[in-house]
Write a protein that holds these residues in place. Structure first.
Motif, PDB file in Angstrom:
ATOM      1  N   UNK A   1       0.822  -1.214   0.000  1.00 48.50           N
ATOM      2  CA  UNK A   1       0.000   0.000   0.000  1.00 48.50           C
ATOM      3  C   UNK A   1       0.857   1.265   0.000  1.00 48.50           C
ATOM      4  N   UNK A   2       2.132   1.129   0.322  1.00 49.71           N
ATOM      5  CA  UNK A   2       3.008   2.297   0.407  1.00 49.71           C
ATOM      6  C   UNK A   2       3.311   2.835  -0.986  1.00 49.71           C
ATOM      7  N   UNK A   3       3.114   4.145  -1.179  1.00 50.81           N
ATOM      8  CA  UNK A   3       3.220   4.753  -2.508  1.00 50.81           C
ATOM      9  C   UNK A   3       4.433   5.663  -2.677  1.00 50.81           C
ATOM     10  N   UNK A   4       5.281   5.740  -1.689  1.00 57.61           N
ATOM     11  CA  UNK A   4       6.419   6.661  -1.768  1.00 57.61           C
ATOM     12  C   UNK A   4       7.706   5.932  -1.399  1.00 57.61           C
TER      13      UNK A   4
ATOM     14  N   UNK B   1       2.571   4.936   6.944  1.00 59.53           N
ATOM     15  CA  UNK B   1       3.658   5.890   6.779  1.00 59.53           C
ATOM     16  C   UNK B   1       3.097   7.235   6.341  1.00 59.53           C
ATOM     17  N   UNK B   2       3.742   8.316   6.776  1.00 57.27           N
ATOM     18  CA  UNK B   2       3.296   9.657   6.442  1.00 57.27           C
ATOM     19  C   UNK B   2       4.452  10.467   5.869  1.00 57.27           C
ATOM     20  N   UNK B   3       4.160  11.204   4.821  1.00 59.18           N
ATOM     21  CA  UNK B   3       5.125  12.124   4.239  1.00 59.18           C
ATOM     22  C   UNK B   3       4.960  13.502   4.887  1.00 59.18           C
TER      23      UNK B   3
ATOM     24  N   UNK C   1     -14.946  11.302  15.873  1.00 63.61           N
ATOM     25  CA  UNK C   1     -14.725   9.953  15.351  1.00 63.61           C
ATOM     26  C   UNK C   1     -13.615  10.027  14.318  1.00 63.61           C
ATOM     27  N   UNK C   2     -12.614   9.181  14.465  1.00 63.53           N
ATOM     28  CA  UNK C   2     -11.485   9.188  13.533  1.00 63.53           C
ATOM     29  C   UNK C   2     -10.803   7.833  13.578  1.00 63.53           C
ATOM     30  N   UNK C   3      -9.868   7.632  12.656  1.00 63.85           N
ATOM     31  CA  UNK C   3      -9.045   6.423  12.677  1.00 63.85           C
ATOM     32  C   UNK C   3      -7.748   6.704  11.945  1.00 63.85           C
ATOM     33  N   UNK C   4      -6.741   5.913  12.223  1.00 69.37           N
ATOM     34  CA  UNK C   4      -5.456   6.043  11.538  1.00 69.37           C
ATOM     35  C   UNK C   4      -5.650   5.893  10.039  1.00 69.37           C
ATOM     36  N   UNK C   5      -6.494   4.941   9.631  1.00 68.01           N
ATOM     37  CA  UNK C   5      -6.661   4.641   8.208  1.00 68.01           C
ATOM     38  C   UNK C   5      -7.192   5.829   7.418  1.00 68.01           C
ATOM     39  N   UNK C   6      -8.082   6.615   8.003  1.00 65.98           N
ATOM     40  CA  UNK C   6      -8.687   7.714   7.240  1.00 65.98           C
ATOM     41  C   UNK C   6      -7.897   9.019   7.350  1.00 65.98           C
ATOM     42  N   UNK C   7      -7.000   9.130   8.332  1.00 66.89           N
ATOM     43  CA  UNK C   7      -6.188  10.346   8.501  1.00 66.89           C
ATOM     44  C   UNK C   7      -7.038  11.607   8.479  1.00 66.89           C
ATOM     45  N   UNK C   8      -8.217  11.526   9.006  1.00 60.52           N
ATOM     46  CA  UNK C   8      -9.105  12.682   9.126  1.00 60.52           C
ATOM     47  C   UNK C   8     -10.150  12.351  10.180  1.00 60.52           C
ATOM     48  N   UNK C   9     -10.958  13.338  10.549  1.00 60.67           N
ATOM     49  CA  UNK C   9     -11.888  13.142  11.666  1.00 60.67           C
ATOM     50  C   UNK C   9     -13.257  13.733  11.350  1.00 60.67           C
TER      51      UNK C   9
ATOM     52  N   UNK D   1      -0.415  10.994   0.486  1.00 63.44           N
ATOM     53  CA  UNK D   1       0.683  10.538  -0.361  1.00 63.44           C
ATOM     54  C   UNK D   1       1.210   9.169   0.059  1.00 63.44           C
ATOM     55  N   UNK D   2       1.422   8.976   1.370  1.00 60.77           N
ATOM     56  CA  UNK D   2       2.113   7.779   1.837  1.00 60.77           C
ATOM     57  C   UNK D   2       1.352   6.494   1.616  1.00 60.77           C
ATOM     58  N   UNK D   3       0.127   6.407   2.165  1.00 60.81           N
ATOM     59  CA  UNK D   3      -0.692   5.199   2.050  1.00 60.81           C
ATOM     60  C   UNK D   3      -2.156   5.557   1.830  1.00 60.81           C
ATOM     61  N   UNK D   4      -2.495   6.054   0.652  1.00 59.75           N
ATOM     62  CA  UNK D   4      -3.901   6.349   0.360  1.00 59.75           C
ATOM     63  C   UNK D   4      -4.733   5.072   0.272  1.00 59.75           C
TER      64      UNK D   4
END
Length: 448
Positions: free
Chosen positions: A87-90, A112-114, A252-260, A305-308
């Motif tokens: 899943x990593x794109x960078x 992973x986060x850019x 409500x949020x989660x690591x996977x969505x990177x938003x809340x 960027x990192x893991x969409x």
């Protein structure tokens, strides 16, 4: 990479982002453009999705609108666990931060986060805190960990920093240090798991602290439900408000969505940020459900960027509303989470989710903590054991607990009374960042 990056712009202050007050047609067209950019990015950089497109004979150029999105297969947590690195794109040189999911229902997954992903994360939290009544004049007391590869603590910190507000990084636990920080620094808001507010109150009452006249005026609450599906306060929310009349905002949020999805002053659901995420609500057959019905939250991240992720099924069940909110936002609102799909329990003809059990336990005087265990009995159906932690035991306490369940749910699970101190070792351990309230021992339970 997507060309529209509103999270890189400065100067939002307390203003609602323009796209969040647009018409539904404007939001749809805006998101469809971002979706097409997202698909191009995945085709070019994602090993996992490139293979998915190839195996399913999908021409991404044919996906032009939301009506076409059902042509795309969903992504599951099992996919993330099995093919994590694909899943990593960078390249590694662009990765700034590594985080992992909490692994509540399966093996943790590394994300992973850019640098751009961190800007996006900060923007999300900035506008989320503003949605929850925050401003640069606030001071937030962060009562959650920022270490242990935890995304949320980092996200809160950089979001508050972007907003220009102050932050006190106290971390979880330690009621004495929480109150020392409140008295020294005079923060205006907590960022915390709501049940911990009761521990802060308990410490204050035992030590003669006038908590009702402290500097705290609100709490941004994470990790535990504070509202029922009709937006009324849950038992936990009611207990807090009866003790301390601060304003409680749910998120409500989660690591996977990177938003809340965060509450506004109207407290009628978490607001969607269309510039960051596409959200669907799907049934068992991955078909969209109607507004007001309960469906599984399914997300497509935008601008990551990192893991969409594309059409990722979160496992969380809730309903949604699309009517404009009195706060001025026109975006969709997410209702309170009813439960997790994998945690659904069929017990004596009744369908239950753990939050319904938690709500009852939170309202029973004498129950200090608890763990819900679900297993498969000898006839192949679900069995529930609730381990209740208490400080002192009365002769008929087990019956009292069962009577509460019969009154609310018409069925009573098995009850085991234990020392609250002993049970706390099960709830909190070094391998988990959240209290482990639910343990699934069912024979057919698969990793989520």
């Amino acid at each position: 990479m997507q060309q529209i990056k509103p999270w890189l712009k400065k100067g939002y202050g307390r203003v609602i982002p323009e796209i969040e007050t647009a018409t539904s047609d404007e939001i749809r067209r805006f998101q469809e453009k971002l979706l097409r950019q997202q698909l191009d990015y995945l085709q070019q950089y994602s090993t996992f999705y490139r293979q998915v497109f190839k195996q399913n004979k999908i021409n991404i150029k044919s996906i032009r609108s939301f009506s076409d999105i059902e042509q795309l297969p969903v992504t599951t947590k099992h996919d993330l666990q099995q093919y994590n690195n694909n899943f990593i794109c960078v390249p590694q040189s662009k990765i700034i931060d590594y985080v992992t999911t909490s692994g509540t229902l399966g093996d943790p997954v590394t994300f992973v986060l850019t640098d751009n992903d961190l800007h996006r994360l900060a923007y999300n939290e900035h506008i989320s805190f503003v949605c929850a009544g925050g401003s640069e004049n606030d001071i937030y007391q962060l009562i959650t960990t920022i270490d242990r590869r935890f995304m949320a603590g980092l996200a809160y910190f950089i979001g508050v920093r972007r907003m220009g507000a102050g932050i006190v990084r106290v971390g979880s636990g330690m009621p004495e240090l929480q109150w020392d920080s409140i008295n020294r620094i005079k923060p205006t808001s907590f960022i915390t798991v709501p049940s911990f507010i009761l521990k802060i109150i308990d410490y204050a009452e035992k030590n003669g602290i006038d908590y009702r006249n402290s500097s705290i005026r609100q709490a941004v609450c994470i990790g535990e439900p504070l509202q029922n599906p009709d937006f009324s306060l849950s038992k936990l929310g009611t207990r807090i408000k009866e003790k301390w009349d601060i304003e409680l905002f749910t998120t409500y949020a989660s690591t996977e969505m990177s938003s809340a999805f965060t509450d506004c002053s109207q407290h009628r659901g978490g607001h969607h940020h269309p510039e960051l995420i596409i959200t669907e609500f799907l049934d068992e057959n991955n078909k969209p459900i109607q507004e007001g019905e309960a469906g599984e939250v399914t997300i497509t991240t935008l601008g990551v960027e990192g893991m969409p992720l594309l059409r990722f099924k979160t496992g969380d069940i809730c309903s949604h509303e699309t009517a404009p909110c009195a706060c001025g936002r026109t975006t969709m609102r997410l209702g309170p989470i009813i439960g997790r799909k994998k945690q659904m329990i069929k017990y004596k003809g009744t369908t239950l989710y753990p939050p319904a059990l938690y709500d009852i336990l939170d309202n029973i005087e004498g129950v200090v903590n608890y763990v819900v265990e679900v297993s498969t009995n000898t006839i192949g159906t679900d069995e529930i054991l609730i381990r209740c932690g208490v400080n002192s035991l009365s002769a008929d306490f087990e019956k009292t607990v069962k009577d509460h369940f019969r009154a609310k749910l018409r069925v009573a699970p098995s009850i085991k009374i234990e020392s609250a101190e002993t049970l706390a070792k099960t709830l909190f351990n070094d391998m988990n960042r959240k209290p482990v309230k639910f343990v699934d021992k069912r024979q057919d339970s698969l990793p989520d």
